[in-house]
Design an enzyme around this catalytic site. Structure first.
Site, PDB file in Angstrom:
ATOM      1  N   SER A   1       0.842  -1.278  -0.089  1.00  0.00           N
ATOM      2  CA  SER A   1      -0.080   0.188   0.024  1.00  0.00           C
ATOM      3  C   SER A   1       0.874   1.228  -0.029  1.00  0.00           C
ATOM      4  CB  SER A   1      -0.971  -0.184   1.195  1.00  0.00           C
ATOM      5  OG  SER A   1      -1.952   0.891   1.239  1.00  0.00           O
TER       6      SER A   1
ATOM      7  N   ASP B   1      -9.976  -5.874  -3.451  1.00  0.00           N
ATOM      8  CA  ASP B   1      -9.124  -4.696  -2.468  1.00  0.00           C
ATOM      9  C   ASP B   1     -10.309  -3.423  -2.629  1.00  0.00           C
ATOM     10  OD1 ASP B   1      -7.914  -2.648  -1.395  1.00  0.00           O
ATOM     11  OD2 ASP B   1      -5.801  -3.575  -2.175  1.00  0.00           O
TER      12      ASP B   1
ATOM     13  N   HIS C   1      -7.165  -6.157   0.745  1.00  0.00           N
ATOM     14  CA  HIS C   1      -6.010  -5.381   0.885  1.00  0.00           C
ATOM     15  C   HIS C   1      -5.341  -5.920   2.010  1.00  0.00           C
ATOM     16  CE1 HIS C   1      -3.977  -1.677  -0.102  1.00  0.00           C
ATOM     17  NE2 HIS C   1      -3.712  -1.261   1.220  1.00  0.00           N
TER      18      HIS C   1
END
Lengths: 785, 282
Positions: free
Chosen positions: B149, B226, B260
Site C-alpha cells: 500500500s 481490494d 487489502h
C-alpha cells in the site's frame, strides 16, 4: 613262359574249367570210336587222365601247405624277389599273389584268415622269423611235388633259400650273443658302481673326527694340520662349514636337475604312450587300406584269369573239333582203302576170265578214281596254342595304388564362431577326424534362400589349402550354406555336413532428425538397413573432451529395439554410434551423431502439424501465411491439429528440467506451452486439461497475455511484451514457468502434477512466425521465478 | 547510533529481533524489526527492506506476513522499519490515521511543522541502511525493497528515484499514482505544499516517465476485491500504462478474490521473497 605254364597247371588242378572244356567231346567220341583209334585218343586226351588224378592228391597238398605258409611267404616276398632275375620281378610278384589268393575257390575265407594272420605275425614276430627257414622249405617241396616239370627259376629259388635261412640263423645267433654281452656288461657296471661307492665312503668315515678344513684339490676333508705339513701342503683349502654349504648347494642344484629330468622323462613317457596309441590307430587304418586294395587287386586278377581261361578253353575246343573231323575223314579213307583192297583181292580169286576182265575194268576205274583223290596228311590245326599276352596293367595300377595314401574322409565343418563375420565376409573353419593326408579342400557355398527354387542359386566353389577360409564380397545379414570336401591324389572325400553361417548386419542408420536430448539423457533411434532381423544393437558413446577425442567410454549392449534412452552427463559432447549384431558378429559402426547435453533438444513432430502450418527448412521455424478457412479441405493427417493451427514437439521422455525458448513478433498472436501427446487435436491449446499454455492476444488497447489451462487464466498484466519467451518445464517441482528471456523476467508459473510426459506445443492465431530455440542451457535466473 | 535490542525470538533457525535507536534524520527514537536468517551467523547476507502501509508499525509485518520461512531459506535479512516518526509532538500528527503518525508516506517533508521530523525518505534511503550495515552481517551492495500500500508506494519511488541502488522492487497493492488519489493528495499536499509539481518527485507513475534505461524487474500483486482499488486510491492501471509506454518491465497480477489485508500479503509473500532472492542471490 615256363614259370607261367607251371602256374597255369597249378590253377587247373583246383579249377573246374579244364573238365568242362574237355568232357563234351569225350562221350561223342567214345561212342563213335573204333578200337584202332585209341592211340590217338590217348595222345590227345592224355592230360585229362592227369586232371582226374591231380585234384585228389597234389593240389590238396598244395592248398594245405599254402594255407600254412601263406604269411611267411608274404613276409618274405621281398626276399624272393631279390633272388629273382630282374626281368621277372613283377611277374613273380603277381604270381605269388595269385598263388596266395587265386588258387582256392573259397578265397574270401582265406582273406579273412589273412587278416588274422597278419595280426598274429605282428605280435609273434620273432618266432615266425625263426621258423621261417624250415617252413619255406616245405612250401617248395610241395610245389615241387605238384608240378612234374621243374623249371630253372624254381631251382634257383630253392638253391638261394637255404643260404638265406642260414644267414638269418647267424644273425639271430649274433644278436643273442650281443644280448648276453650286454647283460654281463651291465652286471659289471653294477658291481663296479658298488665298488666305487665303497671306495668313496671309506676315507670320509675314517677321517671325520679330526677334519676341519676341506681340500679343494683333493675333494676331501682334511685336518688343518695336514694343510700346513701334510700332503695337502700346497693345496687350495676352504673352511669345512663353507665347503659343506657349497657342496650342499651343488647337490641341491643337481637334485633340481634330477627333478627336471624326472619331469621330462615322465612327460616323455606319457608322450610315448600317446604315440603307442597313435601307432595302433595308424596301423588299423593302414591295415584296412591294404585289405581293401588287395581285395580289389585279387578280384581283378581272378576276373582276368577267368577270361583268359575261357578263351584258352575255346581255342582248345576248336582245335580238338578240327582234329576230330580230320580223324574221322581219315578213318573213312582207310575204310575205303580197305574195301578196295578186299575187292581187289576178291577179283584176283576170280577164275572166269571174262568175268574177271569185266570186273577188273570196273575195278581199275574205281582204283584209278580212288587214287586220283589226294590224300591230305597235313594237320588241319597245330597243337601249339596261340601265344596269349597277359595284361597286368590294370593290376599293376591297383598294386601301385596300394602304397599310396587313401582318399580322405569327409571333413567336419565347424559351426559359426561368434564375432567372426563382417557385413561382407565370413570366416569358415573345419577340421578332420583323423590325420588324413589332404592336399587341399574344396569349399562350396551358396546363399540360403527361403524360396523353393533355392537350388537355382549360384553355388561357389573354392580351393583352399588351410582348414579355414575367409569368404568376401558377401551380402550383409544373409545366411550362407557351406560344405567342404577334402582332396588328395587318391580322390575327393564325401562332402561334410552343411553348416549355415550368417554375415554380420549392415550398419544401422541413426535417425538424426529424431534425436532428442536433455542435460542428463538422450533418446536415439535408428533404422536397420537389412531386411532380415538382427539379434540386437549396441550403442557406443564417447565423451568428447579437449584432450582425448573419440575414445569409447561406454557401450550399451543387447538393445532389442531401434531406440534407446542413454543417461549422460550435463554440458558435455558425445559422439554416438550404433552397431547391429547377429550370430555372425557386429556390423560396422553407423555414421556417428554428435549430441550436446547443453539444454534440451527436441524436434517438431510434423505429423501433428495443422495443414496451414508450415515448417521452414531449419526445422524450427513455424509459419502461417493465411488464416482463411482454418477448417479447410487441406489434407489432414490422423494425428494433426484440425482447428488450432498448431504443432507438437517431440520432447525426450525424461524427468528433470527442460528449457527452451520461442522467439515471437510483437504483433503475432500465439499460444505456446506444453501438452500431453494425446491432447485433443480438434480443440485449442490451453482450452482443455491436457495442455498448458501462454497466449498472446492483441486488444485495441493493449497486449493481453493469458496463461491458459482448462480454459482458465489468471489476470496478469505484462508491461513489456516479450520477444523471446523462455519456457521451463520442471517435472520434479511440478512447474511450468514462462519468462521474458531477454530481461530474465518471470511471467507466470503453472503448478501442476504432470501425470504423463508432455511435449512442447506451438500455435499461431494470426499470420506470422514462431522461431523455436533448443539446446539452450537453462539460465540460472529460472531457478527462482 | 547505539542500538537497543527490544526483543529477540528464534524463528526458522534464525532470529526475529526488534531494535530501538535514536534517529538523527527523524530526531526521535525509532524501532525496526530485523530478521536474521541462519545464514547470517556464518556470512554476509543481502538485505530486503519492507515498507509497511498506513497505520502500521514495525510489528505488523513481522507478526502477520509469514515471510520468515522463505527468508530463512533464501538467506535474506529482512528489515521492517516503522512507518513514521513517533513521539515528536508535532501538532496535528495524531489527528487522522492517514496523515502524520503512521503515515509518513516515505517523503522528506518541506513544509512546517513536518519538515524537522518527517524525513522518512532520507531515513529509509540513507540512515537506516547505514545503521543496518554497521551493525549486522550484510552485503551493502545487495539490497532490495518492497512494501504494501503506502509502503508499496514508498518502495516504488525509492527504487525509481535511485536507479541501481536496489536490485529489485515489488509491491502489494501499492499506491501507484498518489497525485491522483485522495490519500496522496492529502499527504503530499501536507508534507510538500500545495504546488503539485513538487509532488511528482514522489509519484511512482510520474517517476517512471523519467526513469533512465536501467533494468528493474517490478512485481506487483493486487487483490481484485481490494476496497481501496475500487475506491481509486491505488490506481495501478496508470502505473502500468506508464511502464508499458516506457518499457519498464512489470508483471502485475490481479489476484481474484483477495482484499487489502495481510491475509492477501501472506498468500503471495513467498513469490515476492523469491522474486527478490532471484536478484539478490544472483
Amino acid at each position: 613262359m615256363s614259370s607261367r605254364s607251371g602256374r597255369a597247371r597249378e590253377y587247373e588242378t583246383s579249377d573246374q574249367l579244364p573238365g568242362r572244356s574237355a568232357s563234351p567231346p569225350a562221350p561223342e567220341f567214345s561212342e563213335t570210336e573204333a578200337e584202332g583209334l585209341i592211340f590217338y585218343h590217348m595222345d590227345l586226351y592224355g592230360s585229362k587222365e592227369r586232371f582226374d588224378i591231380f585234384p585228389e592228391e597234389p593240389s590238396g597238398q598244395v592248398d594245405r601247405s599254402l594255407g600254412d605258409t601263406r604269411r611267411e611267404s608274404t613276409l618274405n616276398s621281398e626276399k624272393f624277389q631279390c633272388s629273382q632275375e630282374a626281368g621277372y620281378d613283377l611277374e613273380k610278384e603277381v604270381a605269388e599273389l595269385a598263388r596266395m589268393y587265386g588258387l582256392d575257390e573259397d578265397r574270401e575265407k582265406e582273406l579273412e584268415l589273412l587278416g588274422g594272420h597278419l595280426e598274429t605275425v605282428e605280435s609273434k614276430w620273432p618266432p615266425a622269423h625263426a621258423e621261417k627257414a624250415g617252413s619255406q622249405g616245405s612250401v617248395h617241396n610241395a610245389s615241387k611235388s605238384s608240378s612234374p616239370v621243374k623249371d630253372q627259376s624254381q631251382t634257383t629259388k630253392q638253391q638261394g633259400l637255404p643260404s638265406e635261412a642260414s644267414q638269418d640263423g647267424d644273425q639271430s645267433k649274433a644278436r643273442v650273443e650281443d644280448e648276453a654281452e650286454s647283460h654281463t656288461w651291465s652286471r659289471e657296471g653294477l658291481s663296479s658302481g658298488g665298488m666305487s661307492d665303497e671306495w668313496s665312503s671309506q676315507p670320509v668315515s675314517e677321517e671325520e673326527e679330526a677334519a676341519d678344513v676341506f681340500c679343494c684339490t683333493c675333494k676331501m676333508p682334511i685336518r688343518a694340520f695336514d694343510k700346513l705339513f701334510g700332503e695337502h701342503k700346497d693345496h687350495e683349502v676352504a673352511q669345512l662349514p663353507s665347503a659343506v654349504e657349497s657342496e650342499k648347494e651343488e647337490i641341491h642344484k643337481n637334485m633340481c636337475k634330477l627333478e627336471e629330468q624326472i619331469a621330462q622323462m615322465e612327460n616323455f613317457a606319457s608322450h610315448l604312450e600317446e604315440i603307442f596309441i597313435t601307432v595302433e590307430e595308424n596301423f588299423g587304418r593302414q591295415e584296412q587300406n591294404f585289405e581293401a586294395h588287395y581285395n580289389d587287386a585279387v578280384q581283378v586278377l581272378a576276373q582276368k584269369y577267368e577270361e583268359q581261361l575261357e578263351a584258352l578253353g575255346e581255342e582248345k575246343r576248336q582245335k580238338l573239333e578240327a582234329l576230330y573231323g580230320q580223324l574221322v575223314s581219315c578213318g573213312e579213307h582207310l575204310d575205303t582203302c580197305k574195301e578196295l583192297t578186299d575187292a581187289t583181292q576178291e577179283l584176283f580169286l576170280e577164275n572166269n576170265k571174262a568175268s574177271f576182265m569185266k570186273a577188273a575194268v570196273t575195278m581199275v576205274d574205281r582204283l584209278e578214281e580212288f587214287l586220283k583223290k589226294e590224300v591230305h596228311l597235313e594237320l588241319s590245326t597245330l597243337p601249339d596254342f596261340e601265344e596269349r599276352v597277359i595284361d597286368f596293367s590294370e593290376v599293376e595300377q591297383l598294386m601301385n595304388s596300394i602304397n599310396t595314401i587313401p582318399a580322405p574322409c569327409a571333413p567336419v565343418i565347424n559351426p559359426q564362431a561368434p564375432n567372426t563375420a563382417t557385413g561382407t565376409s565370413l570366416r569358415v573353419c573345419w577340421g578332420l577326424f583323423s590325420d588324413d593326408t589332404v592336399e587341399c579342400y574344396q569349399l562350396c557355398y551358396k546363399p540360403v534362400s527361403t524360396e523353393r527354387h533355392s537350388d537355382e542359386q549360384a553355388e561357389h566353389t573354392l580351393k583352399v589349402k588351410e582348414t579355414y577360409c575367409t569368404i568376401t564380397n558377401l551380402l550383409p545379414n544373409t545366411q550362407y550354406e557351406f560344405w567342404v570336401s577334402a582332396v588328395n591324389v587318391s580322390g575327393i572325400s564325401p562332402p561334410s555336413e552343411r553348416a549355415v553361417y550368417v554375415t554380420a548386419p549392415s550398419p544401422p542408420t541413426i535417425k538424426t532428425k529424431k534425436i532428442r536430448s536433455c542435460e542428463n539423457a538422450a533418446l536415439v533411434c535408428w533404422e536397420s538397413r537389412d531386411i532380415n532381423p538382427v539379434d540386437s544393437y549396441t550403442v557406443e558413446l564417447s565423451k568428447l573432451t579437449d584432450e582425448e577425442n573419440g575414445e569409447i567410454t561406454e557401450s550399451i549392449v543387447g538393445i532389442p529395439n531401434c531406440e534407446v534412452l542413454i543417461h549422460l552427463q550435463p554440458t558435455q559432447s558425445y559422439r554416438i554410434c550404433v552397431r547391429a549384431l547377429n550370430l555372425g558378429g557386429s556390423s560396422e559402426r553407423s555414421e556417428p551423431v554428435l549430441i550436446h547435453t547443453t539444454g534440451t533438444y527436441f524436434c517438431l513432430n510434423e505429423d501433428t502439424a495443422h495443414p496451414l502450418l508450415a515448417i521452414l527448412d531449419d526445422g524450427f521455424t513455424i509459419a502461417c501465411d493465411e488464416l482463411e478457412n482454418p477448417e479447410c479441405d487441406l489434407p489432414v493427417y490422423d494425428n494433426s491439429f484440425t482447428r488450432c493451427i498448431g504443432i507438437l514437439g517431440s520432447l525426450i521422455p525424461f524427468p528433470g528440467k527442460h528449457y527452451w525458448e520461442v522467439e515471437v513478433e510483437e504483433d503475432t498472436e500465439y499460444r505456446i506451452g506444453v501438452a500431453f501427446e494425446n491432447t485433443p487435436r480438434h480443440g485449442y491449446l490451453g482450452a482443455n486439461n491436457s495442455s498448458w499454455c501462454m497466449r498472446h492476444i492483441i486488444t485495441p488497447s493493449r497486449h493481453k497475455y493469458e496463461f491458459l489451462h482448462s480454459g482458465m487464466t489468471p489476470d496478469i498484466r505484462i508491461t513489456v511484451p516479450p520477444k523471446r519467451i523462455g519456457i521451463l518445464l520442471d517435472y520434479k517441482n511440478c512447474k511450468l514457468s514462462f519468462f521474458n528471456a531477454d530481461i530474465a523476467q518471470h511471467l507466470y508459473t503453472f503448478s501442476s502434477q504432470f501425470q504423463h510426459y508432455v511435449h512442447p506445443c506451438f500455435a499461431l492465431e494470426t499470420p506470422g512466425i514462431l522461431r523455436i530455440h533448443t539446446g539452450i542451457a537453462t539460465p540460472p535466473w529460472t531457478a527462482l521465478p | 547510533m547505539a542500538l537497543k535490542q527490544v526483543s529477540s525470538n528464534k524463528c526458522f533457525e534464525g532470529f526475529q529481533k526488534v531494535f530501538e535507536h535514536d534517529s538523527a534524520e527523524l530526531k526521535c527514537k525509532m524501532k525496526f524489526g530485523i530478521y536474521l536468517p541462519p545464514k547470517a551467523e556464518t556470512g554476509k547476507c543481502p538485505v530486503l527492506y519492507w515498507l509497511s502501509g498506513l497505520t502500521c508499525t514495525e510489528q505488523n509485518f513481522i507478526t502477520k506476513a509469514g515471510f520468515h520461512q522463505a527468508a530463512a531459506e533464501h538467506g535474506l535479512i529482512v528489515v521492517a522499519p516503522d512507518t513514521s516518526p513517533r513521539g515528536c509532538n508535532v501538532e496535528g500528527e495524531d489527528e487522522s490515521w492517514d496523515f502524520g503518525t503512521g503515515a509518513g508516506f516515505y517523503v522528506d517533508a518541506t513544509e512546517d511543522p513536518w519538515k524537522t521530523n518527517y524525513r522518512m525518505y532520507s531515513y529509509i534511503k540513507d540512515e537506516l541502511p547505514k545503521l543496518i550495515n554497521a551493525n549486522f552481517p550484510t552485503d551493502p551492495e545487495r539490497m532490495s525493497i518492497f512494501g504494501h500500500s503506502m509502503g508499496g508506494h514508498g518502495a516504488l519511488i525509492l527504487a525509481l528515484k535511485n536507479p541501481g541502488k536496489y536490485k529489485s522492487v515489488s509491491a502489494f497493492a501499492p499506491i501507484c499514482n498518489p497525485m491522483q488519489c485522495q490519500w496522496g493528495k492529502k499527504a503530499l499536499g501536507g508534507y510538500l505544499g500545495s504546488d503539485a509539481s513538487k509532488w511528482e518527485a514522489y509519484d511512482a507513475t510520474q517517476l517512471v516517465k523519467s526513469y533512465p534505461d536501467s533494468h528493474l524487474d517490478i512485481l506487483i500483486d493486487q487483490g481484485k476485491d481490494d476496497q481501496f482499488l475500487s475506491a481509486g486510491q491505488l490506481l495501478p492501471d496508470n502505473f502500468i500504462a506508464a511502464c508499458t509506454e516506457r518499457k519498464i518491465p512489470v508483471v502485475f497480477r490481479l489476484q481474484q478474490g483477495y482484499d487489502h489485508s495481510y491475509f492477501f500479503i501472506a498468500t503471495f509473500i513467498n513469490d515476492h521473497i523469491k522474486h527478490h532472492a532471484k536478484y539478490l542471490n544472483a
